[in-house]
Design a protein around this motif. Structure first.
Motif, PDB file in Angstrom:
ATOM      1  N   ARG A  27       0.830  -1.195   0.000  1.00 10.74           N
ATOM      2  CA  ARG A  27       0.000   0.000   0.000  1.00 10.74           C
ATOM      3  C   ARG A  27       0.867   1.248   0.000  1.00 10.74           C
ATOM      4  NH1 ARG A  27      -2.671   0.410   6.037  1.00 10.74           N
ATOM      5  NH2 ARG A  27      -0.751   0.629   7.238  1.00 10.74           N
ATOM      6  N   VAL A  28       0.206   2.391  -0.187  1.00 10.36           N
ATOM      7  CA  VAL A  28       0.912   3.668  -0.196  1.00 10.36           C
ATOM      8  C   VAL A  28       1.570   3.896   1.163  1.00 10.36           C
ATOM      9  CG1 VAL A  28       0.658   6.155  -0.563  1.00 10.36           C
ATOM     10  CG2 VAL A  28      -0.765   4.559  -1.851  1.00 10.36           C
ATOM     11  N   SER A  29       2.752   4.499   1.163  1.00  7.14           N
ATOM     12  CA  SER A  29       3.511   4.730   2.386  1.00  7.14           C
ATOM     13  C   SER A  29       2.651   5.426   3.441  1.00  7.14           C
ATOM     14  CB  SER A  29       4.740   5.574   2.068  1.00  7.14           C
ATOM     15  OG  SER A  29       5.333   6.083   3.250  1.00  7.14           O
ATOM     16  N   ASP A  30       2.745   4.926   4.691  1.00  4.72           N
ATOM     17  CA  ASP A  30       1.964   5.509   5.773  1.00  4.72           C
ATOM     18  C   ASP A  30       2.315   6.975   5.982  1.00  4.72           C
ATOM     19  OD1 ASP A  30       0.522   3.217   6.362  1.00  4.72           O
ATOM     20  OD2 ASP A  30       2.046   2.443   7.724  1.00  4.72           O
ATOM     21  N   ARG A  31       3.598   7.300   5.932  1.00  9.05           N
ATOM     22  CA  ARG A  31       3.995   8.686   6.148  1.00  9.05           C
ATOM     23  C   ARG A  31       3.460   9.575   5.037  1.00  9.05           C
ATOM     24  NH1 ARG A  31       9.990  10.951   7.923  1.00  9.05           N
ATOM     25  NH2 ARG A  31       9.385  13.151   8.099  1.00  9.05           N
ATOM     26  N   GLN A  32       3.469   9.090   3.823  1.00 12.39           N
ATOM     27  CA  GLN A  32       2.943   9.855   2.695  1.00 12.39           C
ATOM     28  C   GLN A  32       1.452  10.140   2.887  1.00 12.39           C
ATOM     29  OE1 GLN A  32       3.544   7.826  -1.014  1.00 12.39           O
ATOM     30  NE2 GLN A  32       2.523   9.382  -2.245  1.00 12.39           N
ATOM     31  N   VAL A  33       0.714   9.142   3.355  1.00 14.85           N
ATOM     32  CA  VAL A  33      -0.724   9.303   3.548  1.00 14.85           C
ATOM     33  C   VAL A  33      -1.009  10.244   4.724  1.00 14.85           C
ATOM     34  CG1 VAL A  33      -2.837   8.085   4.197  1.00 14.85           C
ATOM     35  CG2 VAL A  33      -1.308   7.105   2.494  1.00 14.85           C
ATOM     36  N   ILE A  34      -0.295  10.063   5.826  1.00 15.65           N
ATOM     37  CA  ILE A  34      -0.507  10.939   6.983  1.00 15.65           C
ATOM     38  C   ILE A  34      -0.161  12.382   6.628  1.00 15.65           C
ATOM     39  CG2 ILE A  34       0.213  11.445   9.341  1.00 15.65           C
ATOM     40  CD1 ILE A  34      -1.527   9.029   9.227  1.00 15.65           C
ATOM     41  N   ASN A  35       0.892  12.581   5.846  1.00 12.28           N
ATOM     42  CA  ASN A  35       1.229  13.937   5.401  1.00 12.28           C
ATOM     43  C   ASN A  35       0.080  14.538   4.593  1.00 12.28           C
ATOM     44  OD1 ASN A  35       3.757  14.309   6.567  1.00 12.28           O
ATOM     45  ND2 ASN A  35       4.831  13.322   4.862  1.00 12.28           N
ATOM     46  N   GLY A  36      -0.588  13.708   3.794  1.00 15.64           N
ATOM     47  CA  GLY A  36      -1.740  14.198   3.055  1.00 15.64           C
ATOM     48  C   GLY A  36      -2.866  14.624   3.978  1.00 15.64           C
ATOM     49  N   MET A  37      -3.090  13.878   5.045  1.00 19.39           N
ATOM     50  CA  MET A  37      -4.117  14.251   6.015  1.00 19.39           C
ATOM     51  C   MET A  37      -3.769  15.568   6.699  1.00 19.39           C
ATOM     52  SD  MET A  37      -4.745  10.552   7.829  1.00 19.39           S
ATOM     53  CE  MET A  37      -4.963   9.052   6.869  1.00 19.39           C
ATOM     54  N   VAL A  38      -2.511  15.705   7.117  1.00 21.77           N
ATOM     55  CA  VAL A  38      -2.091  16.940   7.777  1.00 21.77           C
ATOM     56  C   VAL A  38      -2.207  18.129   6.830  1.00 21.77           C
ATOM     57  CG1 VAL A  38      -0.142  18.119   8.880  1.00 21.77           C
ATOM     58  CG2 VAL A  38      -0.572  15.699   9.357  1.00 21.77           C
ATOM     59  N   TYR A  39      -1.815  17.926   5.572  1.00 20.08           N
ATOM     60  CA  TYR A  39      -1.914  19.002   4.578  1.00 20.08           C
ATOM     61  C   TYR A  39      -3.368  19.420   4.382  1.00 20.08           C
ATOM     62  CZ  TYR A  39      -1.090  21.585   0.242  1.00 20.08           C
ATOM     63  OH  TYR A  39      -1.037  22.559  -0.725  1.00 20.08           O
ATOM     64  N   LYS A  40      -4.254  18.453   4.339  1.00 17.67           N
ATOM     65  CA  LYS A  40      -5.669  18.755   4.145  1.00 17.67           C
ATOM     66  C   LYS A  40      -6.222  19.554   5.316  1.00 17.67           C
ATOM     67  CE  LYS A  40     -10.282  17.921   3.925  1.00 17.67           C
ATOM     68  NZ  LYS A  40     -11.274  18.321   4.941  1.00 17.67           N
TER      69      LYS A  40
END
Length: 286
Positions: A27-40
Motif C-alpha cells: 500500500r501507499v507509504s503511511d507517512r505519505q498518507v498521513i502527510n496528506g491528512m495533515v496538509y488537508k
C-alpha cells in the motif's frame, strides 16, 4: 520535508501507533498518507484537491475515515500525554473553555433528517443552529502549558455549563506502567459561563480546587438571602490571570484552516481532525 508535513520527530512519535495490515498488496507509504491528512487539515482544501505527491486522494480519504472510526488519533493523543506525564511535563492547572466553529455548506449535507447514523455518531452530527447559522462548538480542557487534554464536540447552541462535567470526565491520561489513568486535575480555571452551583458541587465532590468568578445575578441573589445565602465562593485573581492559556491554545488549533471552519460531515471525522491537530501541538512541545 515540505510545508505542512510531519517533521522527523513528529513521525517517530506517530509511526508506532499506526495500525498495519499483516497481509495484502503493498500500500501507499503511511507517512505519505498521513502527510496528506495533515496538509488537508492545515489548508482546508477538499480531499479531491490533494496534491499528487500524497498519492490517490481516495486512498488518503479512505484511510482517514478508517482511522477516525477506529479512534487511532485519540489513542495517539493519549499516548503522547502519557509520555509527558511520566516525565512530569504536564501542568495540572487545567483551564476549560469553548469556541464556536462555523460549519461550511459541505458539512451541512449530512442528510440529518432520517439519514443513516453510525454506532459512534450522534444523530445531529454535533451541528446546531445559532446566530451564525449551522455551527459546532469545541469544548476544550488544556493543561497549564496550553496543550489539549480533552475534547468534546456539541452543537453550537449548547451552553458551556452543561458540558463542563462530561468534558472533565474525558480527561484520561494513561500510565506507561501500572496504575489507573490520571483523571483528576489539581485545579480548574474557568470563566463565568461555568459559574453554576451544580458544577461547583461536582468539583467539591471530586476534591478539585477551582477558580471561577461569580456571576453578578448569583452574587445579588446570595446577598438578598442574607445569612442563608452562604459564603461567597473563593476566587484568586492571580490564578485567574492564567486563563488566557486556553485562549492561546484555541488560537493555535484554529491556525489549522480545516479546524477553524468545519468541512467534515460527521462529528467523528471532525473530532479526529481536532485530535490530530492536538497531537501535533503536543509533539511540537515535547
Amino acid at each position: 520535508m515540505r510545508r505542512h508535513e510531519l517533521t522527523d520527530q513528529e513521525w517517530e512519535l506517530l509511526a508506532p501507533l499506526i495500525p498495519r495490515a499483516a497481509t495484502g498488496r503493498p500500500r501507499v507509504s503511511d507517512r505519505q498518507v498521513i502527510n496528506g491528512m495533515v496538509y488537508k487539515i492545515r489548508t482546508g482544501i477538499s480531499w479531491r484537491d490533494l496534491p499528487e505527491r500524497y498519492g490517490p486522494w481516495q486512498t488518503v480519504y479512505t484511510r482517514f475515515g478508517r482511522y477516525a472510526m477506529d479512534g487511532m488519533f485519540t489513542r495517539a493523543l493519549q499516548h503522547i500525554q502519557a509520555e509527558a506525564d511520566a516525565a512530569g511535563d504536564i501542568d495540572w492547572l487545567v483551564q476549560i473553555d469553548s469556541t464556536i466553529v462555523r460549519a461550511h455548506q459541505h458539512a451541512a449535507t449530512t442528510g440529518r433528517k432520517g439519514g443513516s447514523v453510525g454506532p459512534d455518531e450522534t444523530g445531529d452530527h454535533a451541528l446546531g443552529r445559532s446566530r451564525g447559522g449551522l455551527t459546532t462548538k469545541i469544548h476544550l480542557a488544556c493543561d497549564g502549558r496550553g496543550r489539549p487534554l480533552a475534547i468534546l464536540l456539541t452543537p453550537g447552541q449548547r451552553h458551556d455549563s452543561i458540558c463542563a462535567q462530561p468534558l472533565l470526565e474525558r480527561i484520561r491520561v494513561p500510565r506507561l506502567g501500572m496504575g489507573r489513568p490520571r483523571c483528576r486535575p489539581d485545579q480548574v480555571i474557568a470563566d463565568k459561563a461555568y459559574s453554576s452551583r451544580g458544577f461547583r458541587a461536582y468539583l467539591r465532590k471530586r476534591g478539585i480546587a477551582h477558580t471561577t468568578p461569580e456571576k453578578t445575578d448569583q452574587r445579588r441573589h446570595r446577598h438578598n438571602r442574607g445569612r442563608h445565602g452562604g459564603r461567597p465562593p473563593g476566587f484568586d485573581r492571580q490564578v485567574y490571570r492564567q486563563r488566557n492559556v486556553v485562549e492561546r491554545c484555541f488560537n493555535r488549533l484554529r491556525s489549522f484552516r480545516g479546524i477553524a471552519t468545519r468541512y467534515d460531515k460527521t462529528a467523528t471525522s471532525y473530532e479526529a481532525a481536532v485530535s490530530l491537530a492536538s497531537f501535533l501541538l503536543w509533539a511540537r512541545s515535547v
